[in-house]
Scaffold this motif. Sequence first.
Motif, PDB file in Angstrom:
ATOM      1  N   LEU A   6      -1.517 -13.569  -1.649  1.00  0.00           N
ATOM      2  CA  LEU A   6      -1.293 -14.523  -0.560  1.00  0.00           C
ATOM      3  C   LEU A   6      -1.376 -13.839   0.798  1.00  0.00           C
ATOM      4  CD1 LEU A   6       1.578 -16.745  -2.019  1.00  0.00           C
ATOM      5  CD2 LEU A   6      -0.799 -17.399  -1.593  1.00  0.00           C
ATOM      6  N   VAL A   7      -0.833 -12.645   0.903  1.00  0.00           N
ATOM      7  CA  VAL A   7      -0.922 -11.890   2.163  1.00  0.00           C
ATOM      8  C   VAL A   7      -2.378 -11.571   2.477  1.00  0.00           C
ATOM      9  CG1 VAL A   7      -0.351  -9.686   3.264  1.00  0.00           C
ATOM     10  CG2 VAL A   7       1.417 -10.966   2.040  1.00  0.00           C
ATOM     11  N   GLN A   8      -3.120 -11.157   1.468  1.00  0.00           N
ATOM     12  CA  GLN A   8      -4.542 -10.859   1.667  1.00  0.00           C
ATOM     13  C   GLN A   8      -5.316 -12.109   2.089  1.00  0.00           C
ATOM     14  OE1 GLN A   8      -5.912  -7.921   1.766  1.00  0.00           O
ATOM     15  NE2 GLN A   8      -3.958  -6.972   1.269  1.00  0.00           N
ATOM     16  N   LEU A   9      -5.033 -13.222   1.452  1.00  0.00           N
ATOM     17  CA  LEU A   9      -5.691 -14.481   1.783  1.00  0.00           C
ATOM     18  C   LEU A   9      -5.370 -14.887   3.222  1.00  0.00           C
ATOM     19  CD1 LEU A   9      -7.412 -16.859   0.835  1.00  0.00           C
ATOM     20  CD2 LEU A   9      -5.303 -17.944   0.049  1.00  0.00           C
ATOM     21  N   PHE A  10      -4.123 -14.750   3.621  1.00  0.00           N
ATOM     22  CA  PHE A  10      -3.719 -15.062   4.994  1.00  0.00           C
ATOM     23  C   PHE A  10      -4.451 -14.159   5.980  1.00  0.00           C
ATOM     24  CE2 PHE A  10      -0.984 -14.322   8.676  1.00  0.00           C
ATOM     25  CZ  PHE A  10      -0.872 -15.620   9.155  1.00  0.00           C
ATOM     26  N   PHE A  11      -4.573 -12.877   5.668  1.00  0.00           N
ATOM     27  CA  PHE A  11      -5.259 -11.925   6.541  1.00  0.00           C
ATOM     28  C   PHE A  11      -6.730 -12.301   6.712  1.00  0.00           C
ATOM     29  CE2 PHE A  11      -7.626  -7.932   7.163  1.00  0.00           C
ATOM     30  CZ  PHE A  11      -7.083  -7.566   8.398  1.00  0.00           C
ATOM     31  N   VAL A  12      -7.398 -12.633   5.627  1.00  0.00           N
ATOM     32  CA  VAL A  12      -8.811 -13.034   5.682  1.00  0.00           C
ATOM     33  C   VAL A  12      -8.964 -14.319   6.486  1.00  0.00           C
ATOM     34  CG1 VAL A  12     -10.775 -13.822   4.292  1.00  0.00           C
ATOM     35  CG2 VAL A  12      -9.463 -11.812   3.589  1.00  0.00           C
ATOM     36  N   ALA A  13      -8.083 -15.287   6.267  1.00  0.00           N
ATOM     37  CA  ALA A  13      -8.139 -16.544   7.021  1.00  0.00           C
ATOM     38  C   ALA A  13      -7.935 -16.289   8.512  1.00  0.00           C
ATOM     39  CB  ALA A  13      -7.089 -17.520   6.498  1.00  0.00           C
ATOM     40  N   ALA A  14      -7.038 -15.390   8.852  1.00  0.00           N
ATOM     41  CA  ALA A  14      -6.798 -15.065  10.262  1.00  0.00           C
ATOM     42  C   ALA A  14      -8.028 -14.435  10.887  1.00  0.00           C
ATOM     43  CB  ALA A  14      -5.597 -14.134  10.399  1.00  0.00           C
ATOM     44  N   LEU A  15      -8.739 -13.607  10.138  1.00  0.00           N
ATOM     45  CA  LEU A  15      -9.964 -13.003  10.673  1.00  0.00           C
ATOM     46  C   LEU A  15     -11.009 -14.070  10.997  1.00  0.00           C
ATOM     47  CD1 LEU A  15     -10.558  -9.820   8.481  1.00  0.00           C
ATOM     48  CD2 LEU A  15      -9.968  -9.929  10.911  1.00  0.00           C
ATOM     49  N   PHE A  16     -11.164 -15.046  10.105  1.00  0.00           N
ATOM     50  CA  PHE A  16     -12.146 -16.094  10.359  1.00  0.00           C
ATOM     51  C   PHE A  16     -11.719 -16.997  11.507  1.00  0.00           C
ATOM     52  CE2 PHE A  16     -13.537 -15.093   5.998  1.00  0.00           C
ATOM     53  CZ  PHE A  16     -14.872 -14.877   6.264  1.00  0.00           C
ATOM     54  N   ALA A  17     -10.445 -17.232  11.664  1.00  0.00           N
ATOM     55  CA  ALA A  17      -9.949 -18.093  12.733  1.00  0.00           C
ATOM     56  C   ALA A  17      -9.999 -17.398  14.083  1.00  0.00           C
ATOM     57  CB  ALA A  17      -8.529 -18.529  12.429  1.00  0.00           C
ATOM     58  N   ALA A  18     -10.159 -16.085  14.090  1.00  0.00           N
ATOM     59  CA  ALA A  18     -10.117 -15.320  15.332  1.00  0.00           C
ATOM     60  C   ALA A  18     -11.462 -15.321  16.055  1.00  0.00           C
ATOM     61  CB  ALA A  18      -9.664 -13.892  15.040  1.00  0.00           C
ATOM     62  N   GLY A  19     -12.384 -16.183  15.687  1.00  0.00           N
ATOM     63  CA  GLY A  19     -13.684 -16.242  16.344  1.00  0.00           C
ATOM     64  C   GLY A  19     -13.568 -16.783  17.755  1.00  0.00           C
ATOM     65  N   LEU A  20     -14.702 -16.960  18.387  1.00  0.00           N
ATOM     66  CA  LEU A  20     -14.712 -17.509  19.739  1.00  0.00           C
ATOM     67  C   LEU A  20     -14.136 -18.915  19.743  1.00  0.00           C
ATOM     68  CD1 LEU A  20     -18.229 -16.376  21.003  1.00  0.00           C
ATOM     69  CD2 LEU A  20     -16.011 -15.483  21.707  1.00  0.00           C
ATOM     70  N   GLN A  21     -13.356 -19.195  20.746  1.00  0.00           N
ATOM     71  CA  GLN A  21     -12.789 -20.531  20.914  1.00  0.00           C
ATOM     72  C   GLN A  21     -13.701 -21.301  21.866  1.00  0.00           C
ATOM     73  OE1 GLN A  21     -10.074 -21.471  19.036  1.00  0.00           O
ATOM     74  NE2 GLN A  21     -10.453 -19.453  18.149  1.00  0.00           N
ATOM     75  N   TRP A  22     -14.747 -21.886  21.308  1.00  0.00           N
ATOM     76  CA  TRP A  22     -15.777 -22.543  22.094  1.00  0.00           C
ATOM     77  C   TRP A  22     -15.232 -23.760  22.828  1.00  0.00           C
ATOM     78  CZ3 TRP A  22     -20.270 -20.241  22.912  1.00  0.00           C
ATOM     79  CH2 TRP A  22     -20.748 -19.320  21.982  1.00  0.00           C
ATOM     80  N   ARG A  23     -15.660 -23.916  24.067  1.00  0.00           N
ATOM     81  CA  ARG A  23     -15.414 -25.147  24.827  1.00  0.00           C
ATOM     82  C   ARG A  23     -16.703 -25.952  24.780  1.00  0.00           C
ATOM     83  NH1 ARG A  23     -12.504 -20.845  25.153  1.00  0.00           N
ATOM     84  NH2 ARG A  23     -10.663 -20.838  26.477  1.00  0.00           N
ATOM     85  N   SER A  24     -16.563 -27.268  24.869  1.00  0.00           N
ATOM     86  CA  SER A  24     -17.750 -28.120  24.861  1.00  0.00           C
ATOM     87  C   SER A  24     -17.889 -28.906  26.161  1.00  0.00           C
ATOM     88  CB  SER A  24     -17.720 -29.078  23.672  1.00  0.00           C
ATOM     89  OG  SER A  24     -16.557 -29.879  23.742  1.00  0.00           O
ATOM     90  N   SER A  25     -16.917 -28.768  27.045  1.00  0.00           N
ATOM     91  CA  SER A  25     -16.963 -29.454  28.332  1.00  0.00           C
ATOM     92  C   SER A  25     -17.133 -28.428  29.445  1.00  0.00           C
ATOM     93  CB  SER A  25     -15.679 -30.253  28.558  1.00  0.00           C
ATOM     94  OG  SER A  25     -15.610 -30.698  29.901  1.00  0.00           O
ATOM     95  N   TYR A  26     -18.273 -28.464  30.092  1.00  0.00           N
ATOM     96  CA  TYR A  26     -18.537 -27.532  31.188  1.00  0.00           C
ATOM     97  C   TYR A  26     -17.555 -27.741  32.347  1.00  0.00           C
ATOM     98  CZ  TYR A  26     -21.090 -25.174  34.937  1.00  0.00           C
ATOM     99  OH  TYR A  26     -21.441 -24.384  35.991  1.00  0.00           O
ATOM    100  N   PRO A  27     -17.306 -28.971  32.792  1.00  0.00           N
ATOM    101  CA  PRO A  27     -16.349 -29.156  33.896  1.00  0.00           C
ATOM    102  C   PRO A  27     -14.945 -28.624  33.568  1.00  0.00           C
ATOM    103  CG  PRO A  27     -17.639 -31.151  33.604  1.00  0.00           C
ATOM    104  CD  PRO A  27     -17.950 -30.251  32.443  1.00  0.00           C
ATOM    105  N   GLU A  28     -14.484 -28.864  32.345  1.00  0.00           N
ATOM    106  CA  GLU A  28     -13.164 -28.364  31.958  1.00  0.00           C
ATOM    107  C   GLU A  28     -13.152 -26.841  31.874  1.00  0.00           C
ATOM    108  OE1 GLU A  28     -11.832 -30.331  28.389  1.00  0.00           O
ATOM    109  OE2 GLU A  28     -12.001 -32.320  29.334  1.00  0.00           O
ATOM    110  N   ALA A  29     -14.236 -26.265  31.387  1.00  0.00           N
ATOM    111  CA  ALA A  29     -14.320 -24.804  31.312  1.00  0.00           C
ATOM    112  C   ALA A  29     -14.347 -24.189  32.707  1.00  0.00           C
ATOM    113  CB  ALA A  29     -15.559 -24.394  30.527  1.00  0.00           C
TER     114      ALA A  29
END
Length: 138
Positions: A6-29
Amino acid sequence: MIRFLLVQLFFVAALFAAGLQWRSSYPEALQEAHQSGKNLMIFIEAKHCPYCERMKDEVLDKPDVVRALKNFIPVRLQIDDPVVKKEFPKASVTPTIYFITAKKELLMDIVGYLNEEFFYWRLGAAEEEAERLKKTSH
């Protein structure tokens, strides 16, 4: 053993979630950039663009690249978006990346696919330009 898995699974999931946090609204960005003092990375893509997908998968999703982009707000826009036509009229192929300041000053642009090594090189040039602009604007 289950706890370890479970710890290993959580670690792997955290790595995938740590990607770029893309914005889709230019004015808001842009507003976020003004508030945070960060610059923007505008990634202009097209649906069904294999080089856009390759750039995202092979370069922009790499943990080292995500860390290197910590001073940039990442924005994904479609090439046919009216904002692209208005704000980035020279973007005619995908992928195209613009590094800009919150004041819309161009730091660097990338047209087409770049591998990780060349992306770092262009990112470094964008950061140098940002520093140069900071020094000259004071």
